[in-house]
Enzyme design. Structure first.
Site, PDB file in Angstrom:
ATOM      1  N   GLY A 220       0.831  -1.206   0.000  1.00  0.00           N
ATOM      2  CA  GLY A 220       0.000   0.000   0.000  1.00  0.00           C
ATOM      3  C   GLY A 220       0.855   1.241   0.000  1.00  0.00           C
ATOM      4  N   ASN A 221       0.278   2.383   0.366  1.00  0.00           N
ATOM      5  CA  ASN A 221       1.068   3.610   0.478  1.00  0.00           C
ATOM      6  C   ASN A 221       0.439   4.513   1.532  1.00  0.00           C
ATOM      7  OD1 ASN A 221      -0.855   5.534  -0.888  1.00  0.00           O
ATOM      8  ND2 ASN A 221      -0.560   4.044  -2.539  1.00  0.00           N
ATOM      9  N   TYR A 222       0.994   5.702   1.741  1.00  0.00           N
ATOM     10  CA  TYR A 222       0.608   6.551   2.877  1.00  0.00           C
ATOM     11  C   TYR A 222      -0.589   7.464   2.610  1.00  0.00           C
ATOM     12  CZ  TYR A 222       5.170   5.203   4.731  1.00  0.00           C
ATOM     13  OH  TYR A 222       6.238   4.500   5.194  1.00  0.00           O
TER      14      TYR A 222
END
Ligand code: PMT
Length: 410
Positions: A220-222
């Site tokens: 995923g990412n932030y």
């Protein structure tokens, strides 16, 4: 926008009836005049004396006030109101509204109502999930009523938190947003933007995507979704109908013109976006989408074996590039570029490659912006050139972006 509005507040026999006091307080605080109509069961949960003290008006409950021939006119209430809000609304009242069972003052008022009707259901999950209740809610929606419910969490079956009445403040904000986005209010409000996008439908993607590795892990990412949700609110406040395709975030919106489609992976976001885009006049692609996903999703949790581990990744579809191919001459396509180096060059490359009308560049080199922050600092790049903006709160950045969109949408 609720200043001077006349609201009929219907209260039914739910434990959430005590929250109607908070609704009244919030409505009055925002300048509205409130007339309570309560069902006999509602009075078992909260007393008319409390309600009339808060509204400064006698509560309406029975058809006949006294045994002297005077009676309460549901027809007059239907003409008096700018909106009717039924909160909490039980499964029983939902059913009666859907089928016109006019056996109390609240339902007769509903049937005589000339103003828009808003319904905040409150019941336990079993009653909520029952096909009868679901069908009754669909029937009410098909009559043009607005159903106000809490948004469910993205990982849930879709029923998480359902049945529970939405928070009083959010219910009142829903009404407030409704009146803000209604063109007839634009003149009196003095707002410059109101209803500028009225009649337009806009697709917005927001948040991250999660690409599954196994049942407990993902890539995923932030992204928090803050930038995308701010854009959705801005478009909706200017009168647009918004389809917000959202990756997994903890944000919610109760704006009546925003329909949230919750997704998890890039493939799900791709399916939702390509389905919606043909009926939209514009799309703003703010989501941080994973470019790759694991080739195989393990069925069981992967165990720690050996010293290293390889995950084979395969490319995800490029949603922006696909919408760029589908784009008709009268559609506007807006992308984002999140960069760490060679910002302008990379953004310009994406503008062309994805056939965008303009691209919003933000750089991770500007500390305290982009991911998760409440602020962002952007440049808007199009074939006409580049405009740099100051660092601002994300809702102000959204306003700049939507100004640019409004210059291009017809
Ligand atoms: O959510 P926040 O915490 O508020 O943070 C906001 C943000 C930093 C995520 C946002 O401002 C932002 O920059 N979003 C785009 C992030 C990104 O993934 O950019 P990109 O340069 O990798 O992608 C370029 C464009 O193609 C983007 O419009 C992206 O949505 C789109 N894209 C990318 C890959 C893919 N497979 N499909 C896409 O549609």
């Amino acid at each position: 926008m609720l200043q001077g509005k006349k609201i009929v507040l219907g209260i039914t026999g739910s434990i959430a009836a005590y929250k109607s006091c908070l609704i009244i307080r919030e409505l009055v605080k925002r300048g509205a005049e409130v007339q309570v109509v309560i069902t006999p069961a509602g009075k078992e949960f909260i007393t008319p004396i409390t309600l009339s003290a808060l509204t400064q008006k006698p509560v309406v409950s029975e058809f006949f006030s006294q045994r002297d021939g005077t009676w309460n006119s549901h027809v007059k209430l239907g003409l008096w109101a700018d909106a009717m809000l039924i909160a909490p609304c039980t499964a029983s009242t939902l059913g009666k509204m859907a089928h016109g069972v006019a056996d109390n003052m609240l339902i007769t008022t509903y049937l005589s109502m000339k103003a828009p009707v808003f319904v905040a259901p409150a019941m336990d999950l079993d009653m909520y999930a029952h096909p009868t209740t679901q069908q009754n809610m669909e029937t009410l929606k098909s009559f043009g009523n607005h159903i106000i419910e809490p948004q469910s969490g993205f990982l849930a079956s879709g029923l998480e938190g359902k049945g529970r009445m939405e928070d009083p403040e959010k219910i009142v904000s829903y009404l407030d947003n409704y009146f803000s986005a209604t063109p007839s209010n634009a003149a009196s409000s003095g707002a410059t933007h109101t209803a500028e996008l009225s009649g337009k439908k806009i697709l917005i993607t927001a948040g991250p995507t999660y690409e599954k590795i196994d049942p407990v892990r993902f890539i995923g990412n932030y992204s928090s979704g803050k930038m995308g949700y701010a854009l959705a609110e801005e478009c909706a406040n200017r009168g647009a109908e918004v389809v917000l395709v959202s990756g997994p975030v903890s944000l919610t919106t109760s704006h009546p013109r925003i329909k949230v489609v919750s997704v998890e992976s890039c493939q799900q976001m791709y399916a939702a976006a390509t389905e919606s885009f043909p009926s939209c006049q514009a799309a703003i692609l703010c989501a941080a989408v994973a470019d790759f996903r694991p080739a195989v999703v393990a069925e069981q949790k992967i165990k720690r074996v050996g010293q290293t581990m390889d995950i084979h990744l395969v490319p995800n579809p490029d949603i922006a590039a696909q919408l760029g191919k589908m784009k008709k001459p009268d559609q506007v396509l807006v992308g984002f570029a999140l960069e760490t180096n060679d910002e302008q060059q990379n953004a310009q490359h994406k503008l062309e490659k994805k056939n965008l009308d303009f691209i919003v560049l933000n750089s991770l080199r500007n500390a305290g912006t982009c991911f998760q922050s409440d602020q962002n600092q952007v440049s808007i790049i199009s074939r006409d050139g580049k405009r740099d903006y100051d660092r601002k709160p994300k809702n102000a950045v959204a306003s700049d972006i939507v100004d640019e969109l409004c210059n291009r949408i017809h």
